[in-house]
Motif scaffolding. Structure first.
Motif, PDB file in Angstrom:
ATOM      1  N   LYS A 174       0.852  -1.188   0.000  1.00  0.00           N
ATOM      2  CA  LYS A 174       0.000   0.000   0.000  1.00  0.00           C
ATOM      3  C   LYS A 174       0.889   1.239   0.000  1.00  0.00           C
ATOM      4  N   HIS A 176       2.331   4.633   1.489  1.00  0.00           N
ATOM      5  CA  HIS A 176       2.559   5.163   2.834  1.00  0.00           C
ATOM      6  C   HIS A 176       1.688   6.396   3.043  1.00  0.00           C
ATOM      7  N   ARG A 204       1.353  -4.069   3.703  1.00  0.00           N
ATOM      8  CA  ARG A 204       0.014  -4.031   4.294  1.00  0.00           C
ATOM      9  C   ARG A 204       0.076  -4.678   5.676  1.00  0.00           C
ATOM     10  N   GLU A 205      -0.639  -4.104   6.636  1.00  0.00           N
ATOM     11  CA  GLU A 205      -0.591  -4.602   8.007  1.00  0.00           C
ATOM     12  C   GLU A 205      -1.341  -5.932   8.152  1.00  0.00           C
ATOM     13  N   PRO A 206      -0.974  -6.756   9.140  1.00  0.00           N
ATOM     14  CA  PRO A 206      -1.737  -7.990   9.385  1.00  0.00           C
ATOM     15  C   PRO A 206      -3.203  -7.667   9.685  1.00  0.00           C
ATOM     16  N   GLY A 207      -4.089  -8.352   8.982  1.00  0.00           N
ATOM     17  CA  GLY A 207      -5.525  -8.164   9.225  1.00  0.00           C
ATOM     18  C   GLY A 207      -6.096  -6.888   8.635  1.00  0.00           C
ATOM     19  N   GLU A 208      -5.311  -6.129   7.910  1.00  0.00           N
ATOM     20  CA  GLU A 208      -5.795  -4.859   7.363  1.00  0.00           C
ATOM     21  C   GLU A 208      -6.711  -5.094   6.167  1.00  0.00           C
ATOM     22  N   PHE A 209      -7.759  -4.291   6.059  1.00  0.00           N
ATOM     23  CA  PHE A 209      -8.669  -4.397   4.911  1.00  0.00           C
ATOM     24  C   PHE A 209      -9.283  -3.022   4.647  1.00  0.00           C
ATOM     25  N   GLY A 260      -8.659  -0.773   2.240  1.00  0.00           N
ATOM     26  CA  GLY A 260      -7.870   0.294   1.638  1.00  0.00           C
ATOM     27  C   GLY A 260      -7.599   0.024   0.167  1.00  0.00           C
ATOM     28  N   TYR A 272      -4.845  -1.245  -2.334  1.00  0.00           N
ATOM     29  CA  TYR A 272      -3.656  -2.084  -2.240  1.00  0.00           C
ATOM     30  C   TYR A 272      -3.110  -2.354  -3.635  1.00  0.00           C
TER      31      TYR A 272
END
Length: 565
Positions: free
Chosen positions: A173, A175, A185-190, A192, A194
């Motif tokens: 993603k 910055h 992308r962060e763990p568990g991120e959704f 956004g 990408y």
């Protein structure tokens, strides 16, 4: 006589230009510079070796020698620049009367190969470059890929960057503070926007779903082709079908093994900004202690003079914690017992002010804040070229993509042009001190004493005036790669040997390096371990001249003459 050439250290020379430059040095300085080809590359290019020594003070093979090479890996072009910089510093220093340069070239010899892999470098410098690991020989197979992504310059700008496409399943993603920068992308991120990011290249037989980047057809790594601890492809990628199978490596191995006067060596690579010391395959605990102490001492000298930290290959520079890598270092030290260092030139992360990093580990994972520092460095110090702004491009297979991101070749594998000379200038002081630390055999004394009836006692004493012992390392003795000091009396017609042998192998000779401090528990009891003496009794007419010689493989040879009177 032609003037000494003045190289450009902010540019990389292609093979024809490099050849002319080295020929110009040899033409301008015939008493200091000798040029020869030690072999041909896979594509038939000469592998140039420069011999640097004053021929007025003796033959190169009679002097202790230091080996330096660069550019065994194709795109690591600054390694070649570092060699050329030292070459120029030595010859101009000698020409101007610099005491250190004169002492070095009068008493020692430097064997230098500025570019061990001319084919790979030529490909990296091509108008439309490709950045392979090493040799251009197809390996292990010679078939071109029939599908997948082939990494190459798609838009024709002379650079190989990255391509990105929006993808809801993408792992990258933008910055939040700077949208140019791709971060994980962060763990568990959704929820956004990408991206899927891949190397710049073209695809064959793309099905609209699966993308796999092809390995280079040229899969060799010349630094894995050396004899020591060679392993097959399943254990060490790129090692070749058998040790020294590749002409570039074989040329180096043949030269070094035929020149036992080589006692120490440095191989230039890029990048990380570190000096790597032995060993590569075993821990410090397994290394011969006396060798470890000496290597650490000389490595720390390198750290002081270059500004690069000196670290252990085995402990600090593994690509994977469960694996070891082998190469030149393991052959030169672990097989031959000569001292060896690999220098990884240039650390872009350090340049950007990132000081808390751990060499290989940093490349596996680091905080986005480090990337922001690097982006700022690109903007302020590199005219925004280390990280190239993303630009739309109509890709022939993928459709609309953006091309940009980090320019690895010109700002990561190598410093940008305005910093190349600065990096190369770090090394001559250390290299010179290493070379001047080599053992140096010298005639200490000769004596002739009459015993009566045309019989004479001849004594011949030599000493090691260098810092290192004549054997260089304990490893060399363990591996039986060096002999003790070999004395010889050359009997002319009419002179016979009454006692003694014409050729005598004496001891190894210590150098003046201290074994311990003056506060140590036990003193050094062999006060004159740097000296050796041999005597013969001969019979011959008064006035006859007799030649004497002594050789210590890594300390050089001396020749003298006595007269029976």
């Amino acid at each position: 006589m032609p003037a000494i050439p003045v190289p450009r250290f902010d540019q990389f020379y292609r093979h024809a230009e490099l050849t002319r430059l080295l020929q110009d040095y040899a033409a301008a300085l015939p008493g200091l510079v000798t040029l020869r080809s030690i072999g041909k590359s896979w594509e038939g290019r000469d592998i140039w070796l420069v011999t640097l020594t004053s021929t007025a003070t003796g033959a190169d093979t009679d002097k202790p020698a230091f080996w330096v090479d660069g550019n065994i890996h194709a795109a690591e072009l600054t390694a070649s620049t570092a060699c050329l910089y030292w070459l120029h510093a030595l010859v101009t220093g000698y020409d101007s009367g610099d005491a250190q340069a004169r002492q070095l070239l009068d008493t020692r010899v430097v064997y230098m190969v500025p570019r061990l892999n001319p084919d790979g470098a030529e490909l990296a410098l091509a108008d439309r470059p490709r950045h392979i690991r090493s040799s251009t020989r197809p390996y292990p197979y010679d078939e071109a890929p029939v599908d997948g992504l082939t990494i190459e310059d798609v838009d024709g700008d002379g650079r190989i960057l990255y391509m990105r496409q929006p993808d809801p399943h993408g792992p990258w993603k933008a910055h939040a503070a700077d949208a140019r920068l791709m971060v994980p992308r962060e763990p568990g991120e959704f929820g956004g926007t990408y991206y899927r990011v891949m190397p710049e290249g073209t695809l064959k037989h793309f099905d609209g779903l699966k993308i796999t980047a092809n390995k280079d057809v040229e899969g060799l790594d010349l630094n894995r082709n050396f004899p020591a601890y060679w392993r097959q492809e399943f254990e060490q990628v790129g090692a070749g079908p058998y040790p020294t199978s590749e002409p570039e490596v074989r040329a180096m191995v043949d030269f070094i093994t035929s020149h036992p006067n080589i006692g120490a060596a440095v191989s230039f690579h890029t990048h990380s900004g570190v000096i790597l010391r032995p060993m590569g395959t075993q821990s410090d605990d397994d290394m011969t202690p006396e060798d470890l102490w000496m290597v650490k001492r000389l490595s720390e000298l390198g750290a002081k003079l270059t500004g690069y930290p000196a670290i252990s290959t085995f402990h600090d520079f593994k690509y994977h914690p469960k694996e070891v890598i082998t190469g030149t270092q393991d052959w030169v030290y672990e097989h031959l017992g000569a001292l060896f260092w690999t220098v990884e030139i240039w650390a872009p992360n350090k340049e950007a002010g990132i000081t808390d990093y751990q060499w290989i580990e940093w490349y596996r994972d680091h905080p986005p804040e480090d990337d922001l520092k690097l982006l700022q460095w690109s903007d302020t110090q590199c005219n925004g070229q280390a990280h190239v702004d993303w630009k739309p491009f109509q890709h022939p297979q993928l459709g609309m993509v953006e091309i940009g991101g980090w320019d690895k070749m010109n700002f990561w594998r190598n410093p940008p042009p305005h910093l190349r000379e600065r990096e190369a200038a770090r090394f001559p002081a250390w290299l010179a001190q290493l070379t001047l630390s080599l053992p140096k055999l010298e005639v200490l004394r000769t004596e002739v004493r009459a015993l009566g009836n045309d019989t004479w006692r001849v004594r011949f004493a030599v000493a090691n005036s260098g810092y290192l012992p004549s054997n260089i390392s304990k490893r060399a003795i363990e591996r039986k790669t060096v002999r003790g000091t070999v004395f010889q009396i050359h009997l002319p017609p009419g002179v016979t040997l009454v006692s003694g042998r014409e050729r005598v192998e004496g001891p190894h000779l210590d150098g003046h390096a201290p074994k311990a401090t003056l506060q140590a528990f036990l003193p050094n009891r062999d006060i004159t371990a740097d000296r050796a003496v041999v005597e013969w009794v001969v019979q011959g007419a008064a006035g006859t001249a007799i030649a004497l010689s002594a050789t210590a493989d890594r300390a050089g040879s001396v020749h003298t003459e006595v007269t029976l009177d």
